[in-house]
Design an enzyme around this catalytic site. Structure first.
Site, PDB file in Angstrom:
ATOM      1  NE  ARG A  29      -1.272   2.599   2.849  1.00  0.00           N
ATOM      2  CZ  ARG A  29      -0.765   3.737   3.303  1.00  0.00           C
ATOM      3  NH1 ARG A  29      -0.678   4.803   2.520  1.00  0.00           N
ATOM      4  NH2 ARG A  29      -0.295   3.809   4.537  1.00  0.00           N
ATOM      5  CG  ASP A  30       3.659   4.067   3.004  1.00  0.00           C
ATOM      6  OD1 ASP A  30       3.626   5.010   2.199  1.00  0.00           O
ATOM      7  OD2 ASP A  30       4.236   4.145   4.099  1.00  0.00           O
ATOM      8  CG  HIS A 221       5.104   4.110   9.301  1.00  0.00           C
ATOM      9  ND1 HIS A 221       4.400   3.153   8.594  1.00  0.00           N
ATOM     10  CD2 HIS A 221       5.526   4.997   8.371  1.00  0.00           C
ATOM     11  CE1 HIS A 221       4.397   3.463   7.304  1.00  0.00           C
ATOM     12  NE2 HIS A 221       5.067   4.580   7.149  1.00  0.00           N
ATOM     13  CG  HIS A 223       9.486   7.121   5.938  1.00  0.00           C
ATOM     14  ND1 HIS A 223       8.992   7.674   4.790  1.00  0.00           N
ATOM     15  CD2 HIS A 223       8.524   6.270   6.371  1.00  0.00           C
ATOM     16  CE1 HIS A 223       7.779   7.206   4.546  1.00  0.00           C
ATOM     17  NE2 HIS A 223       7.472   6.356   5.498  1.00  0.00           N
ATOM     18  CB  CYS A 254       5.189  10.655   2.594  1.00  0.00           C
ATOM     19  SG  CYS A 254       3.761  11.737   2.853  1.00  0.00           S
ATOM     20  CG  ASN A 263       7.867   3.134   3.800  1.00  0.00           C
ATOM     21  OD1 ASN A 263       7.363   3.474   4.846  1.00  0.00           O
ATOM     22  ND2 ASN A 263       7.288   3.336   2.629  1.00  0.00           N
TER      23      ASN A 263
END
Lengths: 324, 324
Positions: A29-30, A221, A223, A254, A263
């Site tokens: 997804r991300d 989460h 990065h 993002c 990520n």
């Protein structure tokens, strides 16, 4: 024996670490929503299958966002149908509003994720809502999702810093987290959306949050934009955090945060955890295979360092075999 | 208030960190000797000047090794002449034997570095000597270098693992370190030559060494092959280590270790240190300029994450300006 100046270093620094942690995979997804190339649904399913084969148990596969916003993820229903149910695996998806939730229910989603930015400016730019509006919306979706029998996870972005506002006060982060926990969210994923975090700051953020929120409810989460994701993870691990979001090969970033890229790569995290005796249930060799599939599908090399080291070693072995 | 299960996380994890650390730059030697392209001497000098402009004070610039072994560094004398003396900056060079030391003396070198592998197999493959032979040679060079008024630093490679032997016993590392300190070496640089180290292991290695060697004498030379260099640095920092080897942009690796790539990037280290309030005396913007020069000279993108993030941000800003 008296304490010496070195005694803190000897064994107390890392202390007792969790015996096992979960990796929460956000690559499909991300990761994919930030790639220029939109993959066919069957290719997404192929990647997700490879992640399951590697032993991943928590995978965010898509988003029930309007296709007008993110056309790359317009095939959410079809993808969920294609990946089906897998023993012991929870597939989750981002659900930004009640309309998305209706689609998610229809699709039989087990776990929904809501999203709030800790920066007023970032929230406006990202979803065109103030933080207060976003919190109300997240509560609405959470309540409805819980009623539909789903588990709900919350993302909190720009916790370590915002591309527009810079510093984000930790008190605001604490407030939003308490609101989300009150709303019934089972886990809060704290995002270093633009990858500016350093370990002392991570310690301070966790310090502030752990006064109000049990550590079991927190996930990180992180990065790796500036290379600090694993150092920050180490601080989280030492503080007792047991869920770490990561993306296969480091896929994605993002889209709304200028300069954001990368990520934390799933393989890098798993390599470090296993090297410290912290189990994940994931097979690192299989994860490299999944990373290779991700590279093949998006048509470029990914930034994950373990992945590149593993693929480089394999190439060298192959070329030595060819020479003999 | 009684101790809770979270109290360890609150402030004790990182504890008191050093207020200031040194970055020992190895890009011009360790980095460039592993690049396929051999740079003209004036280009090497340009890179070194950029590092000095950024505030770097300890720079290993070349090696007085036989040009037959490493032709990329055959211009050691000319390079030292070209960079000259700079206020407050110490230029050092690798000196593998007495023949090299004669050249180093002639060239007016201030600081020599000797090299020992902690793995028998790696030592044989790398310099065709057993560890015992390498230790004798290092002592010989050290004694002569001290007599010539130089300061001597020692590299210890494959401390975290060897590409041929695998695990390297920490007792052997301790023995070699004690031998080198006895010989008069002012600092020992512990190398994770193939970048396999994880933080618990780093803690164990430092734990074992700090029983015998003062922390001031230790430096860490970490490779980021699998992404763990900063997490390992953090452990070192917490243990009181105040010198960290790094390479501009992540230039270089180890030519004799299969699969090895990627020194810790100087910018990544400096970014993390500054973010934690640990001073280095280095200007991060200037360091990015030096990284850009390094990329231009060797003709490819380097792996340093901070560097790529900074260059990416600049490009975005430039393209926004062009649009308006």
């Amino acid at each position: 024996m008296p304490e010496t100046s070195h005694s803190r270093a000897r064994g107390n620094l890392l202390g007792q670490l969790p015996k096992r942690v979960d990796v929460y995979e956000v690559g499909p997804r991300d990761g994919l929503q930030n790639e220029l190339r939109t993959l066919p649904t069957r290719d997404k399913a192929r990647l997700i299958n490879a992640l399951v084969e590697a032993g991943e148990k928590r995978i965010e596969v898509t988003s029930f966002v309007s296709p007008k916003w993110i056309p790359q993820l317009a095939d959410a229903e079809e993808l969920l149908r294609l990946v089906g149910r897998r023993e012991g695996v929870v597939f989750s998806a981002l659900v930004p509003n009640l309309k998305g939730l209706e689609r998610a229910k229809e699709a039989g989603l087990e776990e929904a994720a809501v999203f709030i930015s800790a920066s007023e400016a970032h929230s406006k730019k990202n979803i065109n809502k103030s933080i207060a509006e976003a919190m109300a919306g997240a509560r609405e979706v959470t309540t409805a999702a819980l009623q539909a029998g789903m588990r709900v996870r919350g993302y909190l972005s720009t916790v370590w810093g915002c591309p527009y506002e810079g510093h984000v006060p930790v008190e605001r982060v604490v407030d939003i987290c308490r609101h989300l926990v009150d709303a019934g969210i089972y886990q809060l994923s704290l995002g270093d959306t633009i990858g500016v975090g350093t370990p002392r700051q991570t310690e301070e953020i966790l310090d502030a949050l752990l006064k109000h929120i049990p550590v079991e409810k927190l996930a990180l989460h992180l990065h790796d934009t500036r290379g600090t994701a694993l150092a920050n993870s180490l601080v989280g691990l030492s503080a007792g955090v047991t869920t770490f979001d990561a993306s296969i090969g480091g896929l994605g970033g993002c889209p709304y945060a200028p300069g954001a890229a990368g990520n934390l790569a799933t393989e890098d995290a798993v390599f470090m955890f296993h090297g410290m005796g912290v189990e994940t249930g994931i097979n690192l060799d299989r994860l490299v295979e999944a990373g290779e599939i991700a590279q093949e599908l998006i048509g470029r090399k990914l930034a994950g360092k373990f992945l590149q080291a593993a693929l480089g070693e394999r190439e060298k072995k192959a070329s030595r075999r060819a020479q003999t």
